[in-house]
Design a protein around this motif. Structure first.
Motif, PDB file in Angstrom:
ATOM      1  N   THR A 287      -5.183  -5.797  -1.291  1.00  0.00           N
ATOM      2  CA  THR A 287      -4.541  -4.568  -1.774  1.00  0.00           C
ATOM      3  C   THR A 287      -4.922  -4.176  -3.197  1.00  0.00           C
ATOM      4  OG1 THR A 287      -2.604  -5.709  -2.691  1.00  0.00           O
ATOM      5  CG2 THR A 287      -2.522  -5.110  -0.351  1.00  0.00           C
TER       6      THR A 287
ATOM      7  N   ARG B 279       0.829  -1.211   0.000  1.00  0.00           N
ATOM      8  CA  ARG B 279       0.000   0.000   0.000  1.00  0.00           C
ATOM      9  C   ARG B 279       0.862   1.259   0.000  1.00  0.00           C
ATOM     10  NH1 ARG B 279      -3.100  -3.272   3.673  1.00  0.00           N
ATOM     11  NH2 ARG B 279      -5.092  -3.869   2.725  1.00  0.00           N
TER      12      ARG B 279
ATOM     13  N   PRO C 124       0.173   1.370 -11.850  1.00  0.00           N
ATOM     14  CA  PRO C 124      -0.104   0.181 -11.035  1.00  0.00           C
ATOM     15  C   PRO C 124       1.169  -0.569 -10.640  1.00  0.00           C
ATOM     16  CG  PRO C 124      -1.593   0.287 -12.911  1.00  0.00           C
ATOM     17  CD  PRO C 124      -0.564   1.349 -13.131  1.00  0.00           C
ATOM     18  N   LEU C 125       1.087  -1.241  -9.517  1.00  0.00           N
ATOM     19  CA  LEU C 125       2.174  -2.086  -9.020  1.00  0.00           C
ATOM     20  C   LEU C 125       1.804  -3.545  -9.244  1.00  0.00           C
ATOM     21  CD1 LEU C 125       4.825  -2.473  -7.306  1.00  0.00           C
ATOM     22  CD2 LEU C 125       3.320  -2.555  -5.295  1.00  0.00           C
TER      23      LEU C 125
ATOM     24  N   VAL D 126      -3.405  -5.309  -5.709  1.00  0.00           N
ATOM     25  CA  VAL D 126      -2.161  -5.328  -6.469  1.00  0.00           C
ATOM     26  C   VAL D 126      -2.283  -6.294  -7.645  1.00  0.00           C
ATOM     27  CG1 VAL D 126      -1.034  -7.223  -5.208  1.00  0.00           C
ATOM     28  CG2 VAL D 126       0.357  -5.372  -6.158  1.00  0.00           C
TER      29      VAL D 126
ATOM     30  N   GLN E   9       2.057   1.594  -3.517  1.00  0.00           N
ATOM     31  CA  GLN E   9       0.964   1.996  -4.406  1.00  0.00           C
ATOM     32  C   GLN E   9       0.647   3.480  -4.269  1.00  0.00           C
ATOM     33  OE1 GLN E   9      -1.854  -0.938  -2.958  1.00  0.00           O
ATOM     34  NE2 GLN E   9      -1.846  -2.030  -4.921  1.00  0.00           N
ATOM     35  N   ASP E  10       0.673   3.981  -3.045  1.00  0.00           N
ATOM     36  CA  ASP E  10       0.379   5.401  -2.821  1.00  0.00           C
ATOM     37  C   ASP E  10       1.444   6.301  -3.432  1.00  0.00           C
ATOM     38  OD1 ASP E  10      -1.901   4.722  -1.449  1.00  0.00           O
ATOM     39  OD2 ASP E  10      -1.008   4.942   0.547  1.00  0.00           O
TER      40      ASP E  10
END
Length: 385
Positions: free
Chosen positions: A97, A58, A67-68, A99, A61-62
């Motif tokens: 998440t 997270r 995208p991850l 992801v 990602q922030d």
């Protein structure tokens, strides 16, 4: 992360990828020296590790503008007390998440050989709609252990795992990884052709199966047969579950376990309870060998000076001496260790090594007494923590 985000934007990258692994341990959280693995090591598939990993994802990602995607890794060892399979662990990561996944089919095969895990079961358990990318690579088996080398041709078992994946989903992209011992371009082109053929055949089989299933259903129900839908990845339909950050105690428990394992791998301390001692030793030797390979590239003068004695000398040095400040510092420490020990025995080679060390580290190698003082200070610092 800020630098990574800047580069992702500058390059127009559609996504950023990272491995599900740890490469260092220790530090303030464990009141111990920081240790470097120099290579990817598996995280335990436990609830503690899952909470910490989700929080780290997270944070990334922030910070990232794209995208991850996270990648499964190859492993030689298994953590005791694991609570989930690989597929379940990846599914939980996606659910919590959002992801994306980068699935390395060679790593699934590696874990099949080394850990007895079924690649098809892992593919059944993970959310294939979250797959953003696929890696394929070669390796080699030695003494019953599969090494994911990225320096050998892709084998049929790895291609079979790729076919299994393609029978479930059409990946947006498939990459052949090759990091060393590059063959002629014609051989690489041949490998790419085989990979494409594997994907095409698996896609055809998947379409035929879907069509037959739809036809059989239509015959039984009297409804028109539905055309097979293309298997394409999409964003996970289920939003991430509410965020619950890991507690300090959770991070500390995980950090202590990782530090104990890494210390056994790179510093020669006892193998933690529950681990397969033989496999830990195999992993330790593999880390030392990879470290020797990197040093030979960072400081090619060293194997040039030491000749055939370079590798055994470095592996002996690395057996209980962790890397402390990167590979260039490691090369200097190795040379210093040899010189203090009166090696190499050949005076010409020793003089060359001395000159090499002096040009990069100082006027002359420290004497034995200085070395002992340094070790004593390091020990006292460790006791005082």
């Amino acid at each position: 992360l800020a630098d990574l985000a800047e580069r992702a934007e500058a390059l127009g990258s559609p996504l950023v990828t990272e491995h599900i692994a740890f490469v260092r341990a220790g530090g303030p959280l464990t009141a111990s020296a920081t240790l470097e693995a120099g290579h990817l090591l598996p995280v335990p598939r436990t609830r503690d590790a899952l909470r910490v990993l989700c929080e780290n994802i997270r944070i990334a990602q922030d910070a990232l503008p794209v995208p991850l995607a996270v990648e499964n890794i190859a492993a030689l060892i298994t953590w005791p007390g694991e609570e989930m399979s690989e597929g379940q662990f990846l599914a939980e990561l996606v659910e919590r998440t959002g992801v994306r996944l980068l699935i390395d089919v060679a790593n699934l095969h590696t874990n099949h050989v080394n850990r007895g895990e079924d690649p098809a079961k892992a593919l059944d358990e993970l959310p294939v709609e979250a797959i953003a990318y696929v890696h394929v690579a070669g390796g080699v088996e030695r003494d019953g252990v599969w090494h994911d080398t990225h320096a050998h041709p892709v084998t049929r078992p790895v291609l079979d795992v790729l076919a299994e994946l393609r029978s479930r989903v059409a990946p947006p992209g498939v990459l052949l990884e090759r990091d060393d011992d590059f063959p002629p371009a014609s051989e690489l082109a041949g490998e790419l052709t085989v990979i494409r053929e594997t994907l095409t055949i698996a896609a055809g089989a998947a379409t035929a199966t879907a069509t037959a299933t739809a036809t059989a259903t239509a015959t039984a129900t009297g409804e028109p047969a539905a055309l097979p839908v293309a298997l394409v990845p999409s964003e996970p339909s289920v939003p991430p579950v509410p965020h619950r950050p890991p507690t300090d105690a959770t991070r500390e428990r995980l950090a202590l376990r990782q530090a104990a394992l890494l210390s056994a791998l790179v510093a020669g301390t006892p193998v933690p309870e529950g681990f397969d001692t033989r496999r830990v030793r195999v992993q330790s030797r593999a880390l030392a060998a990879k470290r020797a390979d990197v040093i030979a590239k960072v400081a090619p003068e060293l194997p040039g000076i030491l000749g055939s004695g370079y590798r055994p000398a470095f592996l002996s040095y690395a057996a209980n001496r962790p890397m402390r400040a990167g590979y260039r510092r490691d090369a200097l420490d190795f040379a210093e260790h040899l010189l203090i020990d009166g090696r190499p025995e050949d005076p010409v080679a020793r003089r060359e090594l001395t000159f090499w060390w002096q040009e990069r580290a100082g006027s002359r190698p420290p004497r034995r007494a200085t070395r002992l003082v340094r070790r004593a200070r390091a020990a006292l610092v460790g006791i005082g923590r």
